[in-house]
Design a protein around this motif. Structure first.
Motif, PDB file in Angstrom:
ATOM      1  N   TYR A   5       0.630  -1.132   0.041  1.00 44.65           N
ATOM      2  CA  TYR A   5      -0.073  -0.062  -0.387  1.00 44.65           C
ATOM      3  C   TYR A   5       0.363   1.383   0.482  1.00 44.65           C
ATOM      4  CZ  TYR A   5      -3.325  -3.573   1.790  1.00 44.65           C
ATOM      5  OH  TYR A   5      -4.508  -4.887   1.624  1.00 44.65           O
ATOM      6  N   HIS A   6       1.923   1.648   0.328  1.00 38.29           N
ATOM      7  CA  HIS A   6       3.143   2.111   0.651  1.00 38.29           C
ATOM      8  C   HIS A   6       4.514   1.862   0.299  1.00 38.29           C
ATOM      9  CE1 HIS A   6      -0.201   3.553   2.834  1.00 38.29           C
ATOM     10  NE2 HIS A   6      -0.135   4.849   2.533  1.00 38.29           N
ATOM     11  N   LEU A   7       4.885   2.990  -0.417  1.00 41.97           N
ATOM     12  CA  LEU A   7       6.087   2.330  -1.076  1.00 41.97           C
ATOM     13  C   LEU A   7       7.275   3.745  -0.730  1.00 41.97           C
ATOM     14  CD1 LEU A   7       5.916   0.123  -4.737  1.00 41.97           C
ATOM     15  CD2 LEU A   7       6.005  -0.975  -2.026  1.00 41.97           C
ATOM     16  N   GLN A   8       8.309   3.074  -0.393  1.00 38.52           N
ATOM     17  CA  GLN A   8       9.045   4.273   0.834  1.00 38.52           C
ATOM     18  C   GLN A   8       8.321   5.259   0.973  1.00 38.52           C
ATOM     19  OE1 GLN A   8      12.878   5.052  -2.028  1.00 38.52           O
ATOM     20  NE2 GLN A   8      12.675   2.814  -2.037  1.00 38.52           N
ATOM     21  N   GLY A   9       6.804   5.011   1.582  1.00 39.22           N
ATOM     22  CA  GLY A   9       6.138   6.125   2.078  1.00 39.22           C
ATOM     23  C   GLY A   9       5.388   7.122   0.850  1.00 39.22           C
ATOM     24  N   ILE A  10       5.171   6.343   0.112  1.00 38.15           N
ATOM     25  CA  ILE A  10       3.920   6.790  -1.340  1.00 38.15           C
ATOM     26  C   ILE A  10       3.191   5.734  -1.300  1.00 38.15           C
ATOM     27  CG2 ILE A  10       4.436   6.655  -3.746  1.00 38.15           C
ATOM     28  CD1 ILE A  10       7.355   7.107  -3.991  1.00 38.15           C
ATOM     29  N   PRO A  11       2.223   6.825  -1.538  1.00 35.02           N
ATOM     30  CA  PRO A  11       0.787   5.921  -1.657  1.00 35.02           C
ATOM     31  C   PRO A  11       0.861   4.971  -2.704  1.00 35.02           C
ATOM     32  CG  PRO A  11       0.114   7.838  -0.474  1.00 35.02           C
ATOM     33  CD  PRO A  11       1.943   7.745  -0.997  1.00 35.02           C
ATOM     34  N   THR A  12       0.339   3.604  -3.193  1.00 36.24           N
ATOM     35  CA  THR A  12       0.736   3.201  -4.038  1.00 36.24           C
ATOM     36  C   THR A  12      -0.003   3.342  -5.277  1.00 36.24           C
ATOM     37  OG1 THR A  12       1.351   1.468  -2.746  1.00 36.24           O
ATOM     38  CG2 THR A  12       0.982   0.621  -5.411  1.00 36.24           C
ATOM     39  N   THR A  13      -1.619   3.812  -4.521  1.00 32.65           N
ATOM     40  CA  THR A  13      -2.411   3.995  -5.777  1.00 32.65           C
ATOM     41  C   THR A  13      -2.130   5.934  -6.399  1.00 32.65           C
ATOM     42  OG1 THR A  13      -3.665   4.866  -3.867  1.00 32.65           O
ATOM     43  CG2 THR A  13      -4.364   2.871  -4.153  1.00 32.65           C
ATOM     44  N   LEU A 317      -5.755  -3.007  -3.318  1.00 30.83           N
ATOM     45  CA  LEU A 317      -5.243  -1.500  -3.128  1.00 30.83           C
ATOM     46  C   LEU A 317      -6.156  -0.452  -2.477  1.00 30.83           C
ATOM     47  CD1 LEU A 317      -2.024  -0.994  -5.674  1.00 30.83           C
ATOM     48  CD2 LEU A 317      -1.741  -1.842  -3.089  1.00 30.83           C
ATOM     49  N   SER A 318      -7.542  -0.306  -2.985  1.00 33.63           N
ATOM     50  CA  SER A 318      -8.592   0.512  -3.734  1.00 33.63           C
ATOM     51  C   SER A 318      -9.934   0.052  -1.749  1.00 33.63           C
ATOM     52  CB  SER A 318      -9.139   0.688  -4.710  1.00 33.63           C
ATOM     53  OG  SER A 318      -8.149   0.803  -6.040  1.00 33.63           O
ATOM     54  N   ASN A 319      -9.702  -0.934  -2.093  1.00 34.19           N
ATOM     55  CA  ASN A 319     -10.698  -1.650  -1.177  1.00 34.19           C
ATOM     56  C   ASN A 319     -10.499  -2.459   0.428  1.00 34.19           C
ATOM     57  OD1 ASN A 319     -13.289  -1.609  -0.102  1.00 34.19           O
ATOM     58  ND2 ASN A 319     -14.064  -3.200  -1.880  1.00 34.19           N
ATOM     59  N   PRO A 320      -9.064  -2.578   0.974  1.00 29.59           N
ATOM     60  CA  PRO A 320      -8.728  -3.642   1.476  1.00 29.59           C
ATOM     61  C   PRO A 320      -9.092  -3.508   2.752  1.00 29.59           C
ATOM     62  CG  PRO A 320      -7.532  -1.491   2.242  1.00 29.59           C
ATOM     63  CD  PRO A 320      -8.543  -0.955   0.984  1.00 29.59           C
ATOM     64  N   ALA A 321     -10.296  -2.915   2.625  1.00 31.11           N
ATOM     65  CA  ALA A 321     -11.339  -3.644   4.308  1.00 31.11           C
ATOM     66  C   ALA A 321     -12.943  -4.299   3.296  1.00 31.11           C
ATOM     67  CB  ALA A 321     -11.687  -1.964   4.997  1.00 31.11           C
ATOM     68  N   GLY A 322     -12.817  -4.335   2.369  1.00 31.63           N
ATOM     69  CA  GLY A 322     -13.958  -5.045   1.465  1.00 31.63           C
ATOM     70  C   GLY A 322     -14.086  -6.467   1.850  1.00 31.63           C
ATOM     71  N   THR A 323     -15.317  -6.718   2.201  1.00 33.68           N
ATOM     72  CA  THR A 323     -16.287  -8.333   2.391  1.00 33.68           C
ATOM     73  C   THR A 323     -14.908  -9.141   1.468  1.00 33.68           C
ATOM     74  OG1 THR A 323     -17.913  -6.867   3.219  1.00 33.68           O
ATOM     75  CG2 THR A 323     -17.774  -9.605   2.759  1.00 33.68           C
ATOM     76  N   PRO A 324     -14.687 -10.156   2.171  1.00 34.19           N
ATOM     77  CA  PRO A 324     -13.742 -11.431   1.058  1.00 34.19           C
ATOM     78  C   PRO A 324     -14.559 -11.976   0.845  1.00 34.19           C
ATOM     79  CG  PRO A 324     -13.671 -10.911   4.304  1.00 34.19           C
ATOM     80  CD  PRO A 324     -14.116 -10.518   3.758  1.00 34.19           C
ATOM     81  N   THR A 325     -14.784 -11.620  -0.173  1.00 29.51           N
ATOM     82  CA  THR A 325     -14.921 -12.574  -1.493  1.00 29.51           C
ATOM     83  C   THR A 325     -14.645 -13.761  -2.510  1.00 29.51           C
ATOM     84  OG1 THR A 325     -16.420 -10.761  -0.985  1.00 29.51           O
ATOM     85  CG2 THR A 325     -16.382 -12.489  -3.371  1.00 29.51           C
ATOM     86  N   THR A 326     -14.914 -14.827  -3.133  1.00 32.33           N
ATOM     87  CA  THR A 326     -13.967 -15.388  -3.648  1.00 32.33           C
ATOM     88  C   THR A 326     -13.757 -14.955  -5.396  1.00 32.33           C
ATOM     89  OG1 THR A 326     -14.180 -17.403  -2.477  1.00 32.33           O
ATOM     90  CG2 THR A 326     -13.674 -17.757  -4.692  1.00 32.33           C
ATOM     91  N   TYR A 327     -12.615 -15.636  -6.067  1.00 35.26           N
ATOM     92  CA  TYR A 327     -12.462 -14.937  -7.745  1.00 35.26           C
ATOM     93  C   TYR A 327     -11.770 -15.722  -7.931  1.00 35.26           C
ATOM     94  CZ  TYR A 327     -14.823 -10.633  -5.362  1.00 35.26           C
ATOM     95  OH  TYR A 327     -14.823  -9.298  -5.379  1.00 35.26           O
TER      96      TYR A 327
END
Length: 414
Positions: A5-13, A317-327
């Motif tokens: 989610y963060h690379l050397q302090g930079i938000p990956t998104t 990266l966009s929804n790390p707290a989303g409901t776990p779902t199988t894909y």
């Protein structure tokens, strides 16, 4: 340590926003950490690290390696040319062909590269053409099988790589006949071996063979160090390996009568975990039996899952707290093109950014323009700043070299 989610302090998104998708991102800190870990494991020996350029072939990556005192191993003259652009001297470049054309071998010799001879016919041709004027390293096949997928094992008896150890007398005959100077011995068992035992088996083959060659300067044990692709994965214990190999090599040098250099050629070990392939979600597609996440990338950008059945962790990266779902996470190429099957992820929505982890090795370097798709841009995070190190392909890049022949107006001759 950086997270996805963060690379050397930079938000990956924010990297996705700035440079577009799909995008390869490499963390220089992780590469440097791996180099330091490798060196720490082999204290007390005359160690030389030769980065396997094929793992991630980019000018800026090679410059980073050179800044860290790491030399290079190449398998083609074009890789050697890139290494020269990065500032490497010819003597710092090990050239290891595998059935390459003789014209390319000659070019490598003219460039002054170190030559690693992979076959008895090549050894014969080098001797016949150059006699004692071109020193060589001998790549030996030790008939040792270990590691991951059979496609990445290179040291077993049926592998195309190296000169079989069983041909020891033939090797010595050719060397003596032409007065060839053998400066090194090389072995590479392949990737993802699980214990120091495998390396020591290959080492014993070279230690035994060394008695035939009094002018050795180094021994090169290739690579094959396993990194973790998922939680709980077995990895090569570098401390154990370093201690065992250093002790065995020291004892060998004492028997040989002088200290030689100990070489390794890590590729994946140095760059794999530094790499993240960022992709965007185009469609979430419900089927009666499964749910597909269709992304804006595919086997044209990361072929390892389809080629080697390789596992790569995937992070939403966009929804790390989303409901776990199988894909099933699949690509946009007109082939069966699967990154992951039955993978549990936080709920994925169209427009989300996913990160495919451990994508630094054999990702971009094996990418293609299949389906006339552009290859991604590449970004290197160095000292907290994101640097574009390769531009995304344009349509002009994809069509460069095509010749527009006006077939309709071609006169047919009978």
């Amino acid at each position: 340590m950086s997270s996805p989610y963060h690379l050397q302090g930079i938000p990956t998104t924010t990297l996705a926003d700035e440079f577009g998708l799909p995008l390869y991102v490499y963390d220089a800190d992780r590469i440097i950490d791996q180099i330091n870990q490798f060196r720490a494991a082999f204290r007390g020996v005359n160690l030389k690290i030769k980065y396997a350029t094929k793992a991630l072939t980019n000018l800026s990556i090679l410059k980073l390696m050179r800044m860290q005192g790491v030399e290079v191993d190449v398998v083609s003259v074009n890789e050697a040319r890139l290494a020269r652009m990065a500032g490497y001297a010819p003597g710092q470049i090990m050239y290891t062909p595998s059935g390459n054309a003789w014209t390319e071998i000659e070019e490598a010799i003219r460039m002054g590269l170190r030559l690693n001879v992979d076959s008895l016919p090549l050894l014969e041709q080098v001797g016949e053409t150059y006699g004692s004027s071109v020193p060589v390293c001998l790549r030996i096949n030790p008939s040792v099988a270990d590691g991951g997928n059979l496609k990445i094992q290179t040291g077993h008896a049926d592998s195309k790589f190296g000169i079989p150890h069983a041909l020891r007398a033939d090797i010595a005959r050719v060397v003596a006949h032409y007065g060839i100077v053998v400066e090194g011995l090389h072995v590479h068992t392949g990737s993802d071996f699980k214990s120091a035992r495998t390396f020591l088996q290959g080492a014993e083959v070279l230690f035994d063979l060394a008695g035939d060659y009094p002018d050795l300067q180094f021994m090169d044990f290739g690579s094959g160090f396993k990194v973790a692709y998922r939680e709980g994965d077995h990895v090569t214990d570098m401390a154990e390996l370093g201690a065992a190999m250093s002790e065995a090599f020291g004892a060998f040098c004492a028997r040989y009568g002088r200290e030689l250099e100990l070489w390794f050629e890590p590729g994946k070990f140095l760059v794999s975990e530094s790499g993240h392939l960022l992709v965007g979600v185009n469609v979430v597609k419900q089927h009666p039996t499964r749910t597909f996440v269709q992304v804006d990338s595919g086997l044209n950008h990361l072929i390892r899952p389809m080629m080697y059945d390789a596992y790569h962790e995937i992070v939403n990266l966009s929804n790390p707290a989303g409901t776990p779902t199988t894909y099933d996470v699949v690509g946009y190429i007109c082939e069966t093109d699967t990154f992951a099957t039955n993978r549990v992820l936080p709920e994925v929505r169209p427009g989300d950014v996913l990160s495919i982890e451990n994508a630094g090795a054999y990702g971009f370097s094996m990418a293609s323009t299949y389906n006339l798709r552009s290859r991604p841009a590449e970004v290197l995070i160095y000292e907290g700043t994101a640097h574009l190190i390769r531009q995304r392909d344009t349509f002009e890049d994809l069509t460069r070299g095509m010749v527009d022949v006006d077939l309709l107006n071609t006169v047919e001759t009978i």
